[in-house]
Design an enzyme around this catalytic site. Structure first.
Site, short mmCIF file in Angstrom:
data_model
loop_
_atom_site.label_atom_id
_atom_site.label_comp_id
_atom_site.label_asym_id
_atom_site.label_seq_id
_atom_site.Cartn_x
_atom_site.Cartn_y
_atom_site.Cartn_z
N ARG A 143 0.83 -1.19 0.00
CA ARG A 143 0.00 0.00 0.00
C ARG A 143 0.87 1.24 0.00
O ARG A 143 1.77 1.38 0.80
CB ARG A 143 -0.86 -0.02 1.25
CG ARG A 143 -1.59 1.26 1.45
CD ARG A 143 -2.64 1.05 2.48
NE ARG A 143 -2.63 2.14 3.41
CZ ARG A 143 -3.51 2.24 4.39
NH1 ARG A 143 -4.41 1.32 4.56
NH2 ARG A 143 -3.47 3.26 5.20
N ARG A 158 -4.55 5.13 -2.37
CA ARG A 158 -3.95 3.93 -1.80
C ARG A 158 -4.23 2.72 -2.68
O ARG A 158 -5.28 2.63 -3.31
CB ARG A 158 -4.41 3.70 -0.37
CG ARG A 158 -5.84 3.35 -0.14
CD ARG A 158 -6.79 4.49 0.20
NE ARG A 158 -6.29 5.66 0.86
CZ ARG A 158 -6.30 5.84 2.18
NH1 ARG A 158 -6.77 4.92 2.98
NH2 ARG A 158 -5.88 6.96 2.69
N ASP A 195 -6.93 -0.70 0.89
CA ASP A 195 -7.19 -0.32 2.27
C ASP A 195 -8.21 -1.31 2.83
O ASP A 195 -9.21 -1.61 2.17
CB ASP A 195 -7.81 1.10 2.23
CG ASP A 195 -7.84 1.76 3.58
OD1 ASP A 195 -6.78 1.82 4.22
OD2 ASP A 195 -8.92 2.21 3.99
N ASP A 224 -10.47 -1.88 6.24
CA ASP A 224 -10.89 -1.32 7.53
C ASP A 224 -11.86 -2.29 8.20
O ASP A 224 -12.80 -2.77 7.56
CB ASP A 224 -11.63 0.01 7.32
CG ASP A 224 -10.70 1.14 6.94
OD1 ASP A 224 -9.53 1.12 7.36
OD2 ASP A 224 -11.14 2.04 6.20
O1 GSY Z 1 -11.20 4.91 4.39
C1 GSY Z 1 -10.89 4.24 3.27
C2 GSY Z 1 -10.13 5.04 2.28
N1 GSY Z 1 -10.91 6.12 1.69
C3 GSY Z 1 -11.88 6.04 0.75
C4 GSY Z 1 -12.49 4.94 0.09
O2 GSY Z 1 -12.18 3.76 0.28
N2 GSY Z 1 -13.47 5.27 -0.83
C5 GSY Z 1 -13.85 6.55 -1.07
N3 GSY Z 1 -14.81 6.78 -1.97
N4 GSY Z 1 -13.27 7.61 -0.44
C6 GSY Z 1 -12.30 7.35 0.47
N5 GSY Z 1 -11.62 8.20 1.22
C7 GSY Z 1 -10.79 7.44 1.96
S1 GSY Z 1 -9.70 8.10 3.14
#
Ligand code: GSY
Length: 163
Positions: free
Chosen positions: A83, A92, A95, A97
């Site tokens: 990553r 990234r 990710d 979570d």
């Molecule tokens: O928190 C996960 C990373 N992330 C994302 C994501 O996975 N998708 C979208 N649409 N916006 C995001 N902003 C972040 S930070």
């Protein structure tokens, strides 16, 4: 065994291939079983806006790992997939979570469960609702840009999709 839900996202490089590899690595973990996934959605970035669109999906799994062990497993997969996160909240490769872990409520320096920002994010809740149909999503979130990218009949079908 505890049922846990994860959110996966990617917006760098071959987004689908990275998500496939992340799901494959989750399935390969001997302490994780019964992996199910939502459809894949294409979503506009939330937070740091000057970055490309994400592919996002949600996963349901059963695990004998503790929450912190599951976090380690997720971070191990992120590292395996190298990553890159040059900007906080920025692009990234992949990710992972943890959203929910059984009925657990946990606040530690490393991990908060339920995920503290999940209720503000359509890119998390819309895929998650496929796996947890009772989940409520406020109308306000329905306005965030998110569209179905592809639905798969099973995790195996997703892992085998080469198109
Ligand atoms: O928190 C996960 C990373 N992330 C994302 C994501 O996975 N998708 C979208 N649409 N916006 C995001 N902003 C972040 S930070």
């Amino acid at each position: 065994m505890t049922v846990a839900y994860l959110s996966l996202g990617s917006n760098l490089g071959d987004r689908k291939a990275q998500l496939q590899e992340a799901v494959r690595l989750l399935q390969a973990n001997p302490a994780i079983s019964n992996v199910k996934m939502s459809s894949v959605y294409e979503t506009a970035p939330v937070g740091y806006l000057d970055q490309g669109a994400f592919l996002n999906l949600a996963v349901r799994l059963e695990t004998s790992l503790s929450p912190l062990e599951l976090l380690d497993a997720c971070q191990g997969i992120e590292q395996t997939l190298q990553r890159e996160r040059l900007v906080r909240w920025g692009p990234r490769t992949v990710d992972l979570d943890i959203l929910l872990y059984g009925q657990e409520q946990l606040v530690t320096e490393k991990l908060t469960i339920p995920h503290p920002r999940m209720s503000e994010r359509a890119f998390v809740l819309v895929p998650l609702r496929e796996l947890l149909p009772s989940l409520a999503i406020t109308e306000e979130l329905e306005t965030q840009e998110i569209q179905l990218w592809k639905a798969y009949s099973s995790v195996t079908a997703f892992l085998m999709d080469e198109n």
